[in-house]
Structure formats: structure tokens, C-alpha cells
Design a protein around this motif. Structure first.
Motif, PDB file in Angstrom:
ATOM      1  N   VAL A  31      -6.109  19.038  60.328  1.00 55.67           N
ATOM      2  CA  VAL A  31      -5.214  17.913  60.612  1.00 55.67           C
ATOM      3  C   VAL A  31      -5.991  16.603  60.759  1.00 55.67           C
ATOM      4  O   VAL A  31      -5.575  15.557  60.239  1.00 55.67           O
ATOM      5  N   ALA A  32      -7.134  16.640  61.424  1.00 56.08           N
ATOM      6  CA  ALA A  32      -7.910  15.413  61.646  1.00 56.08           C
ATOM      7  C   ALA A  32      -8.383  14.810  60.329  1.00 56.08           C
ATOM      8  O   ALA A  32      -8.325  13.584  60.136  1.00 56.08           O
ATOM      9  N   THR A  33      -8.843  15.653  59.402  1.00 56.92           N
ATOM     10  CA  THR A  33      -9.309  15.145  58.110  1.00 56.92           C
ATOM     11  C   THR A  33      -8.148  14.584  57.298  1.00 56.92           C
ATOM     12  O   THR A  33      -8.267  13.522  56.668  1.00 56.92           O
ATOM     13  N   LEU A  34      -7.017  15.265  57.312  1.00 55.45           N
ATOM     14  CA  LEU A  34      -5.836  14.760  56.605  1.00 55.45           C
ATOM     15  C   LEU A  34      -5.360  13.432  57.196  1.00 55.45           C
ATOM     16  O   LEU A  34      -4.987  12.512  56.462  1.00 55.45           O
ATOM     17  N   LEU A  35      -5.398  13.318  58.517  1.00 59.93           N
ATOM     18  CA  LEU A  35      -4.984  12.072  59.158  1.00 59.93           C
ATOM     19  C   LEU A  35      -5.919  10.930  58.760  1.00 59.93           C
ATOM     20  O   LEU A  35      -5.466   9.799  58.505  1.00 59.93           O
ATOM     21  N   GLU A  36      -7.209  11.218  58.684  1.00 62.01           N
ATOM     22  CA  GLU A  36      -8.181  10.211  58.237  1.00 62.01           C
ATOM     23  C   GLU A  36      -7.831   9.715  56.834  1.00 62.01           C
ATOM     24  O   GLU A  36      -7.882   8.519  56.549  1.00 62.01           O
ATOM     25  N   ALA A  37      -7.467  10.634  55.948  1.00 58.50           N
ATOM     26  CA  ALA A  37      -7.115  10.257  54.579  1.00 58.50           C
ATOM     27  C   ALA A  37      -5.802   9.485  54.534  1.00 58.50           C
ATOM     28  O   ALA A  37      -5.658   8.532  53.755  1.00 58.50           O
ATOM     29  N   LEU A  38      -4.847   9.879  55.354  1.00 66.89           N
ATOM     30  CA  LEU A  38      -3.575   9.147  55.402  1.00 66.89           C
ATOM     31  C   LEU A  38      -3.778   7.706  55.846  1.00 66.89           C
ATOM     32  O   LEU A  38      -3.045   6.803  55.430  1.00 66.89           O
ATOM     33  N   GLN A  39      -4.774   7.484  56.684  1.00 64.84           N
ATOM     34  CA  GLN A  39      -5.034   6.141  57.211  1.00 64.84           C
ATOM     35  C   GLN A  39      -5.999   5.344  56.357  1.00 64.84           C
ATOM     36  O   GLN A  39      -6.251   4.175  56.619  1.00 64.84           O
ATOM     37  N   ASP A  40      -6.543   5.959  55.298  1.00 68.75           N
ATOM     38  CA  ASP A  40      -7.490   5.278  54.420  1.00 68.75           C
ATOM     39  C   ASP A  40      -6.776   4.203  53.603  1.00 68.75           C
ATOM     40  O   ASP A  40      -5.572   4.299  53.326  1.00 68.75           O
ATOM     41  N   ALA A  41      -7.531   3.185  53.198  1.00 73.88           N
ATOM     42  CA  ALA A  41      -6.932   2.046  52.494  1.00 73.88           C
ATOM     43  C   ALA A  41      -6.443   2.399  51.092  1.00 73.88           C
ATOM     44  O   ALA A  41      -5.545   1.730  50.563  1.00 73.88           O
TER      45      ALA A  41
END
Length: 440
Positions: A31-41
Motif C-alpha cells: 500500500v505504501a509504494t502504491l500510495l507513493e506512485a499515486l502521489q507522484d507528479a
């Protein structure tokens, strides 16, 4: 609440980024890695599931895990004030090999309901087009129905027809009859399909014609407009649809200038796991047009004495490194025959594990790495280099992505890695990429 659209490609091997740049590839899907990608520019990211190298049951389980975690990551993003409207793409092979409908069925169960799912296999950089609902591979300028090519004889994902409605019926065991498949012709996608999109419901199946990027640009524009009204669509596609969805500007570093990422002017390594005929021709051309040192990964020796083979290859690699000479590591050519699919996959796993071990033990000072083949490349990134995420720098040639290891990588800091699909390019393609990286 801030609302954003994010294109999320669940990629069954790591080659789906072959038409885009500046986005993240994820080799993990917590979940943490997916959230990082969702927040990427970047407007899109890829989750590298590698399911094309698995059996159907494992592919379903991995896809489900990704979807469950993605649902939680989307919920957490919303709690933090950003509502993300996902456009989910099940990215797969442009020659129709892969776990369809297994993966789209699981995605629909976990992230649906969807009004429709679309098959969009066109991949222009690789010479794949769809016309009159039939999928073609361009061979020397001639459009050959893809069921007449070697790809249709794949021992795991073979199929008998390039006519997509019949392909759907075949792969779904008749659950979706050919007569129920919605066909979107070239005339349709170049015109107004808004009304038809609005009328779709109940996860209808649609197949989409496309002969040029503008066709998919038009299709994507209308699909996204329909999505803004609340319609929910799922896509099973090759890479060119992602180009249309992302709408990215030209890549920051031109293909011809990729040598600037090579480390310290050092020679590189080509790792070739792909055994399709196209790859073999590219290997032969590379050997004939460069001074690269060939090192054969003899699969019969692998079965007989894996440790002896590993030791011998290590010695050759170290000797080449001392002379600053490039090498190409290649597996035995052709596809070995097995009595069952399970035996075929098990042997593939053993070869893949050996290639990972070789990658982990490459000389630390190599200048670059070219990974040839989809499954090979996934294992190179996720296991051989142990990357959690990697950012795509761009394409070194049509359909071939360049990523780079992070600066703090334990063994290969800032190493540029070319992800080179097995089924892309003419005979000269691999040699061209190698030449670009060695010209500096």
C-alpha cells in the motif's frame, strides 16, 4: 477535495512503458509504494506484476493482491484530501499472449463494476495494427494476421485466430460469444463514439481498431470524456493506448543522447533471455556488427551442472571486465518442448533464477545493462537489481525503455538499464541500441 485522474497500468511484464517517459515502474505493490506512485507528479505509473511468466492461478492471485492494495491506497489518498479517479489498464502483449480473461475478470471483481472492457492490442512502434477487428503484424510492410505468426504458437498462450471477436470467444470458453463483442472500427474511432460509450453497461466487451497513433488519441479522448460523466471502463491493451491516455511531451533526453547516462565510459552487458525468432536474428546481427563478446548460457549444461556453468561464466565476465569489453550473455536459442505447461513454466523459473543470479553478480563497474525479453527484464529489475521503483528516462529506440538505478544503489548506483522486449524491432534493433550506448 482535489480530484485527479491517474492512469494505472497493471503490466504483465515490464515492457509496457515502451512508449512513455518520466513515470514510475513499481516492482512491489504494498500500500505504501502504491500510495507513493499515486502521489507522484506523472500522470501514469506501472505496476510490474510479471504474471505472463506465471500459471493462471498465480496470475489471478497476484492481480487480486495488487487490486486489493490499490483500493486501500486510493482510500488513503482520499483521506489525505486527494480523490483519484483511476483509469485502469491491464497492459499485456501486442501479439495477444497473456492471461486473458483471467486478469481482467479479477480486476473487475475487485475494482468494478465496469460498464465495459476494451481489447486494444495495437502497438505501432512494434508494427502491430488492428483493422476490421483483425489484429495484424507488419512484416516487411505486409500486414500478416497475428495467428499466422510464431507468437500464436506459444506453448502457454497459443491461439487460433486474429479476428478479435472470435479470439474473445475462444479465450473465454464461449462465455462471451463473438456476436456479443462490440466492434469499434477505424471509421468509428475517427468519428464520434460518445453515444455508443454511454450505452455500454454490464462489463460489455469491446474491440478497437487502430492503424496510427491518432486513432487511439481520438478513442482515448472520448473515453476519458465519458469517464468524466461517470462511465467506468477497463482496458486490456498494448503500450500505444497508454501514450494516448498520458499525453506526454517529448522525452527530456533524446534517444541518440542516451550515452550520457553510461557510467564512466565503461563497457556494458547485454542479457538475453528471450528466445523468440526475432531476438535470435537480433543477436546474430549484434555479433556480426560489433566487437561484443558472446557468452553462451547453455541450458543443457545448466540442467547437468549449474554450479560449473555459473563459475565458468563468472570467469568470462571478469576477464572481459578487465579488458573493458562488452559482453552478451544469451540463453540457448529456440523453445524447448515439454510434456505439460507446468513443466514448461517450471523450467522457465529455473532459467529465470539463473539469470537473476548472474545479474546479481555482474562486475560492479559495468557501464550499462541491456535486458532483452519481458520476463527477463522483470526479474532483472525486481530481483537482479532489487529495485522497489524505477523511473523511466525515455526510449532509446521505438519500444525500448531506459530506466536507471538510484544513486544509492548498493551495487550498481546510477546504472542505466534498457528494457528491450523480445518481440520488438528489426534485425538491427539490438545492435543500434548497443551502438548508441557505446559511442561515447
Amino acid at each position: 477535495m482535489n480530484t485527479q485522474t491517474k492512469i494505472i497500468a497493471i503490466d504483465d511484464d515490464p515492457t509496457g512503458s515502451q512508449t512513455v517517459h518520466s513515470c514510475l515502474l513499481l516492482t512491489r505493490w504494498d500500500v505504501a509504494t502504491l500510495l507513493e506512485a499515486l502521489q507522484d507528479a506523472s500522470p501514469l505509473f506501472f505496476v510490474l506484476s510479471n504474471t505472463r511468466g506465471m500459471d493462471a492461478s498465480s496470475a489471478a492471485a497476484v492481480t487480486r493482491e495488487i487490486c486489493v492494495n490499490l483500493r486501500e491506497a486510493l482510500a488513503q489518498a482520499a483521506q489525505q484530501g486527494t480523490h483519484i479517479q483511476p483509469v485502469v489498464v491491464s497492459r499485456s502483449d501486442s501479439t495477444l499472449r497473456g492471461h486473458y480473461p483471467v486478469e481482467t475478470d479479477v480486476i473487475a471483481e475487485e475494482l468494478g463494476p465496469f460498464d465495459a472492457h476494451f481489447l486494444v492490442p495495437a502497438f505501432f512502434e512494434g508494427g502491430r495494427i488492428t483493422r476490421d477487428a483483425t489484429h495484424y503484424l507488419l512484416v516487411d510492410g505486409e500486414a500478416v494476421p497475428v495467428h499466422e505468426t510464431e507468437f500464436a504458437n506459444d506453448s502457454v498462450f497459443g491461439f487460433s485466430t486474429a479476428f478479435l471477436p472470435d479470439y474473445v470467444a475462444e479465450k473465454t470458453g464461449g462465455n462471451i460469444p463473438a456476436s456479443a463483442v462490440e466492434r469499434f472500427s477505424l471509421a468509428d474511432v475517427r468519428g464520434d463514439i460518445g453515444g455508443r460509450l454511454q450505452a455500454l453497461h454490464g462489463n460489455a466487451c469491446g474491440v478497437v481498431d487502430a492503424e496510427q497513433q491518432a486513432d487511439l488519441d481520438s478513442f482515448a479522448r472520448q473515453v476519458l470524456a465519458a469517464a468524466q460523466t461517470g462511465k467506468r471502463f477497463l482496458f486490456r491493451s498494448a503500450a500505444s493506448l497508454l501514450t494516448a491516455f498520458a499525453g506526454l511531451p517529448p522525452q527530456p533526453v533524446a534517444a541518440a543522447d542516451m550515452a550520457q547516462f553510461v557510467r564512466n565510459g565503461k563497457a556494458g552487458v547485454v542479457l538475453m533471455g528471450s528466445h523468440v525468432g526475432k531476438s535470435t536474428l537480433q543477436l546474430q546481427y549484434l555479433l556480426e556488427h560489433s566487437d561484443v563478446l558472446p557468452i553462451h548460457i547453455d541450458l543443457d549444461r545448466l540442467v547437468a551442472d549449474e554450479e560449473e556453468l555459473f563459475s565458468a561464466i563468472q570467469g568470462q565476465l571478469q576477464a572481459a571486465s578487465r579488458k573493458n569489453r562488452g559482453v552478451v550473455l544469451y540463453t540457448s536459442r529456440g523453445e524447448k518442448q515439454f510434456a505439460t505447461k507446468a513443466e514448461r513454466l517450471a523450467f522457465g523459473d529455473r532459467v529465470a533464477a539463473f539469470l537473476v543470479r548472474l545479474t546479481q553478480n555482474l562486475p560492479e563497474d559495468i557501464g550499462f545493462l541491456i535486458s532483452k525479453g519481458g520476463i527477463t527484464s522483470n526479474d532483472t529489475l525486481s530481483k537482479g537489481l532489487a529495485l522497489r521503483t524505477a523511473r523511466v528516462l525515455g526510449q532509446i529506440r521505438a519500444g525500448c525503455s531506459v530506466v536507471r538505478c538510484p544513486a544509492d544503489h548498493a551495487r550498481f548506483p546510477n546504472l542505466p538499464v534498457v528494457i528491450f522486449p523480445g518481440n520488438v524491432g528489426g534485425d538491427e534493433a539490438l545492435a543500434e541500441a548497443y551502438s548508441i550506448l557505446t559511442k561515447g
